[in-house]
Write an enzyme that holds these catalytic residues in place. Structure first.
Site, PDB file in Angstrom:
ATOM      1  N   GLY A  46       0.770  -1.047  -0.089  1.00 37.50           N
ATOM      2  CA  GLY A  46      -0.060   0.031   0.113  1.00 37.50           C
ATOM      3  C   GLY A  46       0.933   1.397  -0.002  1.00 37.50           C
ATOM      4  O   GLY A  46       2.033   1.297   0.383  1.00 37.50           O
ATOM      5  N   GLN A  51       2.830   9.864   1.393  1.00 36.92           N
ATOM      6  CA  GLN A  51       4.109   9.314   1.534  1.00 36.92           C
ATOM      7  C   GLN A  51       5.036   9.686   0.336  1.00 36.92           C
ATOM      8  O   GLN A  51       6.225   9.471   0.158  1.00 36.92           O
ATOM      9  CB  GLN A  51       3.883   7.607   1.614  1.00 36.92           C
ATOM     10  CG  GLN A  51       3.296   7.057   2.866  1.00 36.92           C
ATOM     11  CD  GLN A  51       3.161   5.684   2.994  1.00 36.92           C
ATOM     12  OE1 GLN A  51       2.378   5.238   2.278  1.00 36.92           O
ATOM     13  NE2 GLN A  51       4.443   5.389   3.448  1.00 36.92           N
ATOM     14  N   CYS A 102       5.965   0.206   7.558  1.00 32.35           N
ATOM     15  CA  CYS A 102       5.547   1.100   6.630  1.00 32.35           C
ATOM     16  C   CYS A 102       6.648   1.709   5.840  1.00 32.35           C
ATOM     17  O   CYS A 102       7.919   1.657   6.289  1.00 32.35           O
ATOM     18  CB  CYS A 102       5.165   2.396   7.533  1.00 32.35           C
ATOM     19  SG  CYS A 102       4.601   3.718   6.642  1.00 32.35           S
ATOM     20  N   LEU A 103       6.346   1.675   4.670  1.00 31.65           N
ATOM     21  CA  LEU A 103       7.331   2.195   3.608  1.00 31.65           C
ATOM     22  C   LEU A 103       8.221   3.787   4.172  1.00 31.65           C
ATOM     23  O   LEU A 103       9.427   3.938   3.824  1.00 31.65           O
ATOM     24  CB  LEU A 103       6.920   2.367   2.086  1.00 31.65           C
ATOM     25  CG  LEU A 103       6.589   1.083   1.600  1.00 31.65           C
ATOM     26  CD1 LEU A 103       5.790   1.149   0.044  1.00 31.65           C
ATOM     27  CD2 LEU A 103       7.722   0.090   1.408  1.00 31.65           C
ATOM     28  N   HIS A 144      -4.607   1.178   7.547  1.00 31.24           N
ATOM     29  CA  HIS A 144      -3.169   2.029   7.716  1.00 31.24           C
ATOM     30  C   HIS A 144      -3.043   2.893   6.707  1.00 31.24           C
ATOM     31  O   HIS A 144      -2.509   3.968   7.110  1.00 31.24           O
ATOM     32  CB  HIS A 144      -2.194   0.850   7.449  1.00 31.24           C
ATOM     33  CG  HIS A 144      -0.600   1.342   7.395  1.00 31.24           C
ATOM     34  ND1 HIS A 144       0.240   0.708   8.259  1.00 31.24           N
ATOM     35  CD2 HIS A 144       0.019   2.229   6.504  1.00 31.24           C
ATOM     36  CE1 HIS A 144       1.548   1.455   8.064  1.00 31.24           C
ATOM     37  NE2 HIS A 144       1.360   2.114   6.786  1.00 31.24           N
ATOM     38  N   GLU A 145      -3.545   2.661   5.462  1.00 29.69           N
ATOM     39  CA  GLU A 145      -3.237   3.914   4.258  1.00 29.69           C
ATOM     40  C   GLU A 145      -4.169   5.002   4.706  1.00 29.69           C
ATOM     41  O   GLU A 145      -3.819   6.128   4.328  1.00 29.69           O
ATOM     42  CB  GLU A 145      -3.505   3.223   2.965  1.00 29.69           C
ATOM     43  CG  GLU A 145      -2.657   2.251   2.625  1.00 29.69           C
ATOM     44  CD  GLU A 145      -1.284   2.324   2.691  1.00 29.69           C
ATOM     45  OE1 GLU A 145      -0.948   3.545   2.633  1.00 29.69           O
ATOM     46  OE2 GLU A 145      -0.514   1.422   3.184  1.00 29.69           O
ATOM     47  N   HIS A 148      -2.618   7.406   6.875  1.00 28.50           N
ATOM     48  CA  HIS A 148      -1.848   8.182   6.276  1.00 28.50           C
ATOM     49  C   HIS A 148      -2.426   9.440   5.981  1.00 28.50           C
ATOM     50  O   HIS A 148      -1.806  10.649   5.918  1.00 28.50           O
ATOM     51  CB  HIS A 148      -1.158   7.526   5.301  1.00 28.50           C
ATOM     52  CG  HIS A 148       0.212   6.747   5.559  1.00 28.50           C
ATOM     53  ND1 HIS A 148       1.297   7.043   6.184  1.00 28.50           N
ATOM     54  CD2 HIS A 148       0.344   5.290   5.356  1.00 28.50           C
ATOM     55  CE1 HIS A 148       2.051   6.449   6.302  1.00 28.50           C
ATOM     56  NE2 HIS A 148       1.508   5.241   5.760  1.00 28.50           N
TER      57      HIS A 148
HETATM   58 NI    NI Z   1       2.791   3.452   5.806  1.00 27.93          NI
END
Ligand code: NI
Length: 175
Positions: A46, A51, A102-103, A144-145, A148
């Protein structure tokens, strides 16, 4: 295609409440495509617009289509979701604990409680309304997304955060 830079928590954009998407023009479509490419290359399941330093309310989600993922998720493996201006309109009382990464926070994992099932109303990449029902791991990724988009990170609500070992990376938990 362009690979986009994924920002880290030291960039304030990641902590801002993102703005609703109003325009679905060619530039937006290219951004969606670039985000999908960036997510798959990362690799992650995701990626939310903040991000990549774009403070707009949309995210791309795609569970891996490798053999392990196909076994676990069936038809959902490899399915691409683009959610624009998403709202969680229904959430199960039942919460489940699971491991997330998380990226934007490479090298760490955490244990997070999420709703087991959710219903999301959003627009697709062309502005058409869509309703998505998700459960389990997919529901976790959506939550999660969507967090963000409000400037929230999993580390804010994790019960525990720890440094990932190299073998954890293969589990593909990064979002
Ligand atoms: Ni994330």
């Amino acid at each position: 295609m362009t690979f986009l830079d994924i920002i880290r928590p030291d960039n304030p954009i990641l902590r801002k409440k993102a703005k609703r998407v109003m325009v679905f023009d060619k530039k937006f479509q290219k951004l969606v495509d670039d985000m999908v490419e960036t997510m798959i290359a990362a690799p992650g399941v995701g990626l939310a617009a903040p991000q990549v330093a774009v403070s707009q309310r949309f995210a791309v989600i795609r569970l891996s289509d490798d053999e392990k993922s196909k076994e676990e998720f069936g038809d959902l493996a490899g399915k691409l979701y683009v959610v624009v201006n998403p709202e969680i309109v229904k959430a199960s009382k039942e919460m489940v604990e699971g491991v997330e990464g998380c990226l934007s926070i490479p090298g760490y994992l955490g244990s997070v409680d999420r709703h087991e099932k959710i219903t999301i109303d959003s627009l697709d990449r062309h502005g058409k309304p869509q309703r998505i029902k998700a459960e389990g791991w997919l529901a976790r990724v959506f939550q999660h997304e969507i967090d963000h988009l409000d400037g929230k990170l999993y580390i804010d609500i994790a019960k525990d955060v720890w440094e990932a070992r190299p073998e954890d990376e293969e589990d593909g938990v990064a979002e």
